[in-house]
Design an enzyme around this catalytic site. Structure first.
Site, short mmCIF file in Angstrom:
data_model
loop_
_atom_site.label_atom_id
_atom_site.label_comp_id
_atom_site.label_asym_id
_atom_site.label_seq_id
_atom_site.Cartn_x
_atom_site.Cartn_y
_atom_site.Cartn_z
N HIS A 217 0.85 -1.20 0.00
CA HIS A 217 0.00 0.00 0.00
C HIS A 217 0.89 1.24 0.00
O HIS A 217 2.08 1.16 0.25
CB HIS A 217 -0.90 0.02 1.24
CG HIS A 217 -0.13 0.18 2.53
ND1 HIS A 217 0.54 -0.86 3.13
CD2 HIS A 217 0.10 1.26 3.31
CE1 HIS A 217 1.13 -0.43 4.22
NE2 HIS A 217 0.89 0.87 4.35
N ARG B 239 6.98 -8.57 15.74
CA ARG B 239 7.33 -7.20 15.31
C ARG B 239 6.28 -6.21 15.81
O ARG B 239 5.08 -6.44 15.68
CB ARG B 239 7.38 -7.14 13.78
CG ARG B 239 7.59 -5.74 13.23
CD ARG B 239 7.59 -5.78 11.69
NE ARG B 239 7.53 -4.45 11.13
CZ ARG B 239 8.58 -3.66 10.93
NH1 ARG B 239 9.79 -4.08 11.28
NH2 ARG B 239 8.44 -2.46 10.41
N HIS C 21 4.78 0.20 -0.06
CA HIS C 21 5.50 -0.61 0.93
C HIS C 21 4.61 -1.71 1.50
O HIS C 21 3.38 -1.68 1.33
CB HIS C 21 6.09 0.27 2.04
CG HIS C 21 5.06 1.11 2.77
ND1 HIS C 21 4.46 2.22 2.20
CD2 HIS C 21 4.54 1.01 4.02
CE1 HIS C 21 3.62 2.77 3.06
NE2 HIS C 21 3.63 2.04 4.17
N ASP D 55 0.86 5.18 1.88
CA ASP D 55 0.17 5.90 2.94
C ASP D 55 -0.51 7.12 2.31
O ASP D 55 0.01 7.71 1.38
CB ASP D 55 1.16 6.33 4.03
CG ASP D 55 1.73 5.12 4.79
OD1 ASP D 55 1.14 4.02 4.67
OD2 ASP D 55 2.75 5.27 5.48
O1 AKG Z 1 4.92 -1.95 10.31
C1 AKG Z 1 5.49 -1.27 9.47
O2 AKG Z 1 6.70 -1.24 9.37
C2 AKG Z 1 4.73 -0.46 8.47
C3 AKG Z 1 3.39 -0.02 8.92
C4 AKG Z 1 2.65 0.68 7.86
O3 AKG Z 1 3.02 0.69 6.72
C5 AKG Z 1 1.43 1.41 8.18
O4 AKG Z 1 0.96 1.37 9.34
O5 AKG Z 1 0.88 2.06 7.26
FE FE2 Z 2 2.06 2.21 5.58
#
Ligand code: AKG
Ligand code: FE2
Length: 369
Positions: A251, A318, A308, A253
């Protein structure tokens, strides 16, 4: 025999699931920690952190989930925010990568550690507890699956908790007698993130050679300078077969920029044209900054919005904390007035978010001129 050897993931994989229809039937067993499913061929031992259902993955379709090789000469830059040429460093990183690490960012490691451990504490609560703060339909805050989930047929190995402003209402549900510290830490962190995001935004605008005065003369309604943020706590439990599940699906942001703290556990990857998926390993003490759709629009496409995803980890849980920074919903955004030949039409933030929620990554192409 170790726990790992008890898993047999060849025929099935397990997905983290909160909102699927079977939830109603699974709720009654939400206190069970381990579930043993027997088949004529093998035993599948499934560790239940929350609510999990067995889900078949189409391995061909998900071939892209395989890790891209690491090219050591090509990695997301690390920028010292106290460097004298910081404007050029940030601007170049925005153009070339759309993402960079920042160090000397002024957010103390003890605060980041505190937020990280409070997030862990939250996600380690029982499923029953967490579900008390389930995001309301159409709501923005609380516990739940990733907002992009409806666009993907496969479930994500992920659970999240969103905070906008005060977390007190939900925190009281989770810790009726002991909610204040959680709220205080989240408040302080949001304030720090807001001022860091503002500082980075100013550097970026300087690179684009625009200032509030110049912009306000052109678009009186622009209020990017009054941007606000939302905090997203993400949790990706250990996954028995990371190659057959996705932590967070690919996706971009939506807002101006995101500031991300990632714990020491790998998982974040960005997509690079001609390279494929490139890991973004955590850098100790650094925060990750990435460009979102609105800054891509404002830069008239000069800064890429970063595609990403997160791949799950077999042995480590994680945690990541994302701060999404963007203008108020009624603000108008569009290519900055000094940039010639606008590629996108101007629109309100609200309208863009609504397009994104219906069309996901196609939203940008729908506002192309
Ligand atoms: O967990 C991550 O490293 C990325 C999180 C992410 O891309 C988001 O919350 O939009
Ligand atoms: Fe993200």
């Amino acid at each position: 025999m170790g726990l790992a050897e008890n898993y047999n993931m060849i025929k099935v994989s397990i997905s983290w699931q909160l909102f699927h229809k079977p939830i109603k039937t699974i709720l009654s067993i939400s206190n069970i920690l381990f579930l043993l499913i027997s088949t004529p061929f093998t035993n599948y031992l499934i560790h239940i952190h929350g609510l999990i259902i067995v889900n078949y993955l189409d391995s061909e379709k998900y071939a892209y989930l395989k890790h891209a090789p690491i090219n050591e000469e090509s990695s997301v830059p690390i920028i010292d925010l106290s460097a004298p040429n910081v404007v050029a460093l940030v601007g170049n990183a925005c153009q070339v990568w759309g993402m960079f690490h920042v160090i000397n960012h002024g957010v103390s490691s003890s605060l980041v550690d505190d937020v990280d451990s409070r997030a862990r504490q939250l996600f380690s609560l029982s499923t029953q507890q967490k579900l008390k703060t389930l995001r309301a339909p159409g709501g923005a805050t609380g516990y739940g699956a990733a907002r992009i989930s409806p666009f993907f047929s496969k479930l994500m190995w992920h659970e999240g908790f969103t905070i906008i402003g005060s977390a007190v209402e939900h925190a009281k549900e989770l810790w009726p007698h002991d909610y204040e510290e959680f709220c205080n830490v989240m408040d302080i962190y949001q304030k720090k993130m807001k001022s860091l995001a503002y500082q980075i935004l100013l550097l970026i605008l300087k690179f684009l050679d625009t200032t509030q005065e110049k912009e306000e003369k052109m678009i009186s309604t622009t209020s990017i300078y009054g941007s606000e943020g939302a905090l997203q706590l993400n949790s990706y439990p250990c996954c028995p077969d990371p190659n057959r599940a996705i932590g967070l699906a690919p996706h971009t942001d939506s807002l101006l920029l995101t500031i991300l703290h990632q714990s020491e556990t790998n998982g974040l990857q960005i997509h690079r044209n001609g390279v494929g998926w490139l890991p973004v390993p955590p850098v100790s003490g650094a925060l990750v900054v990435n460009i979102g759709d609105l800054l891509h629009i404002m830069s008239n496409g000069r800064f890429p919005t970063v595609y990403h995803r997160v791949v799950p980890n077999q042995n480590k849980h994680r945690i990541s904390i994302a701060y999404f920074y963007g203008p108020p919903a009624d603000s108008i955004v569009g290519p900055l007035s000094k940039l010639p030949f606008p590629r996108y039409r101007s629109l309100t933030v609200k309208e863009y978010i609504s397009l994104k929620s219906k069309h996901l990554e196609r939203a940008l192409s729908l506002i192309k001129i």
